[in-house]
Design a protein around this motif. Structure first.
Motif, PDB file in Angstrom:
ATOM      1  N   SER A 149       0.861  -1.187   0.000  1.00 32.00           N
ATOM      2  CA  SER A 149       0.000   0.000   0.000  1.00 32.00           C
ATOM      3  C   SER A 149       0.891   1.228   0.000  1.00 32.00           C
ATOM      4  CB  SER A 149      -0.894   0.028   1.237  1.00 32.00           C
ATOM      5  OG  SER A 149      -1.430   1.325   1.425  1.00 32.00           O
ATOM      6  N   ILE A 150       0.396   2.312  -0.571  1.00 35.01           N
ATOM      7  CA  ILE A 150       1.147   3.573  -0.535  1.00 35.01           C
ATOM      8  C   ILE A 150       1.307   4.054   0.907  1.00 35.01           C
ATOM      9  CG2 ILE A 150      -0.887   5.070  -0.809  1.00 35.01           C
ATOM     10  CD1 ILE A 150       0.830   6.889  -2.580  1.00 35.01           C
ATOM     11  N   ASP A 185      -4.600   3.294  -4.195  1.00 39.27           N
ATOM     12  CA  ASP A 185      -3.694   4.433  -3.947  1.00 39.27           C
ATOM     13  C   ASP A 185      -4.198   5.679  -4.667  1.00 39.27           C
ATOM     14  OD1 ASP A 185      -2.138   2.575  -2.669  1.00 39.27           O
ATOM     15  OD2 ASP A 185      -0.497   2.606  -4.123  1.00 39.27           O
TER      16      ASP A 185
END
Ligand SMILES: *Cc1c(COP(=O)(O)O)cnc(C)c1O
Length: 427
Positions: free
Chosen positions: A336-337, A366
């Motif tokens: 995940s960002i 994202d």
């Protein structure tokens, strides 16, 4: 209730057997209603949870399990906890009616401002509770794991507050992408230990912290940062975070005349801010509960952290829950960002709420999240954390009526994410 019905039975001379049977049914029914979404004495939420610990961790967990409720339910503990929440954390956090965001979505949107807490997120609610507990257990050394660095900072903060030695384990990759938080922890007096195994992120840091605890069972308390890990952690952390929904109820009553909103939305990594935001509404089944996971680049891309969407049951970090794994039971590396949602598991409470349908879980990519960051920033003048913006992004995925009352748990501030934002938006 059981005793009362029996007495009534005698007085009124009803059929004794039938009444006992009925009152037992009723007893179980009321018990079930109360316990349906709470942990049972064995540490389970339905099929999930428990304490799947190695023999060597037994002493640590047993002590905690035996004593946590007696300590945190004591008047002395409650007074100290509430005082620090008020004067040190800055609670209650405001429930803010976001007028321009509401206009944009055509429905009433409130933000629970956990971003305004000291250290910038909901994490301090839990670490304050656990440091007080550690002191009552006579512990003199604290260990913790951290992903985004937010839990590490919250732990180092309460250790400074109480003058207790602090060691924080952090994946080496997270150390490099969260440099400001690493420096903060060091400045607060903590030892930050980079972990080079695995994906060099949160999962690996958690493994290392558990290893440390096994080797130091006498003097050390392990402050877990979310509603994950072996029983009693998921229940204990949920109780500390439940101050969020306790305040929400009062604030909603004052601001809307009804303590029950239409729905509550919260992002879910391990699930502690969501657990805190849902807690006092779990039994009010009219209130829709929505958790939002990190889809990363998309739930079908293999680069995701949407555990409930792509995961299957298994055991991770001493808890039976849903997790991302391949057909051999090897953990799939999450992506995940936002470093705070980059975890391949989820708290057992959420696995249970998902399975029973009490809460619904969505996932935001994202790209969707970054759009929501900018939307909130320019509609309300609030720069949210990447994690919290996942809950905002879900507003584009649900149907809302104009009179609905939607509460978003704004778990943290975007200060820690400024570098990501500046790179992406190009200001
Ligand atoms: C750590 C963190 C999260 C994710 O943790 P949960 O246990 O799922 O709440 C979410 N938001 C912020 C701001 C965080 O720092």
């Amino acid at each position: 209730m059981y005793k009362l019905s029996m007495r009534v039975t005698w007085v009124k001379n009803y059929n004794f057997d039938l009444c006992v049977y009925l009152s037992e049914l009723q007893y179980f029914k009321s018990n079930n209603i109360r316990m349906k979404f709470q942990v049972n004495e064995k540490g389970y939420y339905g099929d999930f949870g428990g304490a799947w610990i190695p023999e060597m961790m037994y002493t640590n967990i047993e002590e905690l399990k035996r004593r946590y409720l007696e300590i945190i339910e004591s008047v002395e503990f409650k007074n100290e906890f509430e005082q620090l929440l008020k004067d040190y954390v800055g609670r209650p956090s405001p429930l803010y009616f976001a007028a321009r965001l509401s206009e944009h979505y055509g429905s009433k949107i409130f933000l629970k401002r956990e971003d305004l807490n000291h250290t910038g997120s909901h994490k301090l609610n839990n670490t304050i509770g656990q440091i007080l507990l550690a002191q009552k257990l006579g512990k003199t050394r604290i260990i913790a794991e951290t992903g985004a660095g937010q839990h590490g900072v919250a732990t180092a903060t309460v250790c400074a507050l109480k003058g207790i030695k602090c060691v924080v384990y952090m994946g080496a990759l997270d150390v490099s992408r969260q440099a400001p938080n690493v420096k903060k922890m060091k400045m607060l007096g903590a030892d930050v230990v980079p972990v080079h195994s695995g994906n060099k992120t949160l999962k690996d840091a958690t493994n290392e912290a558990m290893r440390d605890w096994i080797n130091n069972p006498e003097d050390t308390h392990y402050i877990i940062g979310s509603v994950v890990g072996p029983h009693p952690y998921p229940d204990m952390v949920a109780r500390f975070q439940s101050v969020i929904s306790a305040e929400m109820k009062k604030q909603l009553r004052a601001q809307t005349g009804n303590e029950l909103p239409t729905r509550i939305l919260a992002c879910v990594g391990g699930g502690s801010n969501a657990a805190g935001a849902f807690y006092h509404f779990l039994d009010d089944e009219k209130v829709e509960l929505i958790g939002v996971e990190a889809a990363g680049k998309g739930v079908d891309t293999g680069e995701t952290a949407a555990t409930l969407t792509v995961g299957t049951p298994g055991v991770l970090h001493a808890s039976k829950t849903m997790l991302m794994q391949n057909s051999d039971g090897q953990i799939t590396e999450p992506y995940s960002i936002s470093a705070g949602l980059d975890y391949p598991g989820i708290g057992p409470l959420h696995a249970h709420l998902h399975k029973t349908g009490r809460a619904k879980y969505l996932a935001a990519t994202d790209e969707e999240v970054l759009k929501s960051v900018l939307l909130l920033t320019q509609k309300e003048g609030i720069i949210p954390a990447l994690e919290s913006a996942h809950a905002l992004a879900a507003l584009d995925k649900i149907k809302m009526n104009p009179d609905d009352v939607n509460v978003i748990n704004l778990s943290g501030s975007g200060n820690k994410d400024m570098e990501t934002y500046l790179n992406y938006f190009g200001y």
